[in-house]
Design a protein around this motif. Structure first.
Motif, short mmCIF file in Angstrom:
data_model
loop_
_atom_site.label_atom_id
_atom_site.label_comp_id
_atom_site.label_asym_id
_atom_site.label_seq_id
_atom_site.Cartn_x
_atom_site.Cartn_y
_atom_site.Cartn_z
N LEU A 175 39.76 32.56 39.99
CA LEU A 175 39.69 34.04 40.90
C LEU A 175 40.23 33.50 42.41
CD1 LEU A 175 36.26 35.66 39.93
CD2 LEU A 175 38.63 36.62 39.52
N TRP A 217 43.74 33.00 42.23
CA TRP A 217 44.58 34.27 41.70
C TRP A 217 44.67 35.07 43.04
CZ3 TRP A 217 43.23 39.61 42.28
CH2 TRP A 217 44.23 40.17 41.65
N GLY A 218 43.63 35.03 43.69
CA GLY A 218 43.28 36.02 44.87
C GLY A 218 44.25 35.65 46.38
N ARG A 260 47.86 36.11 44.76
CA ARG A 260 48.65 37.44 44.82
C ARG A 260 48.29 38.17 46.33
NH1 ARG A 260 48.60 34.45 40.38
NH2 ARG A 260 48.95 35.76 38.66
N ASP A 293 48.34 43.15 37.29
CA ASP A 293 48.34 41.56 37.30
C ASP A 293 46.70 41.38 37.04
OD1 ASP A 293 48.29 39.11 38.02
OD2 ASP A 293 49.24 39.19 39.95
N LEU A 294 45.89 41.91 37.86
CA LEU A 294 44.37 41.67 37.63
C LEU A 294 43.89 41.97 36.31
CD1 LEU A 294 41.72 40.92 38.74
CD2 LEU A 294 41.32 43.26 39.84
#
Length: 411
Positions: free
Chosen positions: A14, A17-18, A21, A99-100
């Motif tokens: 996470l 990814w965060g 993104r 994407d999420l």
């Protein structure tokens, strides 16, 4: 996976990814400027232009750049859901949410018996390698549908059929996910979904299938495998030209039709090989469905007349599903696809001017990127054949995985 270790891995996923993104959003929102051509113009100019036409109940009949199945109207119209934002910003937010969704699907699947979170890591790390183009095309939304369908395949074949049919009406390529499907019901639901959507759009919106003519007339795009013939030929006096044609930068001139026909022939060869594999395959393990889908999409991408950067999103998505399975044999081809994704962002948008000019840097980037994809396709095809086409009996699965597989096979 132990609970504490699983939580740490999910937290790392996470966070990574965060951070990645957030950077992609900052680029497409132009808080930071990514080098090279503006990749967001497709959304702010082309997509928004289509939106204005589609919302009045008709397809862009006179626009040859509209080369998509009729359900593609849905992602183009989707920014209307966020009417408090301007069109482009709303589209980027929806791409971010798609994407999420993919991350959530892969993470959930990765925690199930016989699965691993490696697939989620492939998605988390592979998408930012492609740069901001990912959020400036609707392919990430199509990939979300495809990933959901592929993950549903073993336990919910009807759901897979519906999602694959819907995905195929968004951008055709998800139909390749059916390559490794054995249940007739999945095929039947996919066909039913396509037929229903086609009928709805044909009745309600004029020009639903005009895209077939526009797609047929495309040439050889400058990033495709076949384009290397002309990139090199330009250094030896070939007198063709490079220009915007049917929505992409293509080669036009002598022998282009011949190379385009050769690409279509290779696509036919790929189809024949996949059909032969399907007839010869005798070992279908839990990972076979995903592996076959990945190889099928990869082979058709390599032989296409067009290899646009957003096509790599399809490969990263199907590669991620493959590596959700501990037993997948696609680790090397997946690694090669990730390497090709990084080279892709170098050739577009970073140094695209060199690609268009066919200079040494541009040609080198294309040789490396396309070479990686060709090797990945060959290795993937070999591994798929070796793991499924055999006279030997299928090896026993671990007890827990066997129970899961038997349950899904009987559903």
């Amino acid at each position: 996976m132990d609970i504490a270790g699983g939580r740490r891995t999910l937290a790392a996923l996470l966070v990574t990814w965060g951070l990645t993104r957030a950077m992609l959003l900052l680029f497409v929102l132009k808080v930071f400027v990514f080098p090279g051509p503006d990749v967001t113009s497709d959304v702010s100019v082309i997509y928004q232009g289509w939106y204005e036409t589609l919302r009045h109940g008709t397809f862009p009949l006179d626009d040859v750049t509209w080369q998509y199945p009729p359900a593609a109207a849905l992602p183009i119209l989707s920014p209307a859901l966020l009417g408090f934002l301007d069109y482009a910003t709303a589209f980027f937010v929806l791409a971010f949410l798609a994407d999420l969704v993919v991350l959530a699907l892969l993470a959930y699947a990765g925690l199930r018996p016989g699965k691993t979170l490696r697939g989620a890591w492939v998605w988390v790390l592979g998408v930012p390698l492609l740069g901001p183009t990912v959020y400036a095309r609707y392919d990430v939304m199509v990939t979300a549908v495809a990933v959901a369908g592929l993950l549903a395949g073993a336990r919910h074949p009807r759901v897979m059929g519906l999602l694959v049919g819907f995905g195929a009406m968004l951008k055709v390529w998800p139909a390749l996910l059916l390559v490794g499907v054995r249940k007739r019901g999945t095929w039947a639901w996919a066909v039913a979904a396509v037929a229903a959507l086609a009928a709805v759009f044909a009745v309600t919106m004029p020009g639903a299938f005009a895209f077939l003519t526009f797609q047929r007339n495309r040439g050889t795009e400058v990033e495709s495998l076949g384009s290397l013939v002309f990139h090199i030929a330009r250094h030896f006096g070939w007198n063709g030209q490079v220009q915007l044609n049917y929505g992409s930068i293509e080669f036009l001139g002598p022998y282009v039709g011949l190379v385009s026909s050769a690409a279509l022939f290779l696509t036919g060869v790929v189809f024949g090989w996949l059909l032969l594999w399907r007839l010869m395959a005798t070992r279908f393990l839990p990972n076979t469905l995903a592996d076959a889908a990945f190889v099928g999409v990869l082979m058709f991408t390599v032989t296409s007349r067009v290899i646009s950067p957003q096509y790599m999103v399809w490969l990263v998505g199907t590669a991620a599903v493959c590596l959700c399975f501990r037993s997948s044999r696609m680790r090397v081809p997946v690694a090669l696809v990730l390497a090709a994704a990084f080279v892709t962002v170098l050739e577009f948008p970073l140094w695209f001017v060199h690609v268009v000019a066919s200079d040494r840097l541009g040609v080198t980037l294309l040789v490396v990127r396309n070479g990686l994809l060709v090797v990945a396709a060959v290795l993937g095809a070999v591994e798929l054949w070796r793991s499924t086409v055999s006279r030997d009996p299928v090896p026993p699965l671990p007890a827990q995985a066997a129970r899961t597989w038997e349950t899904s096979a009987s559903s």
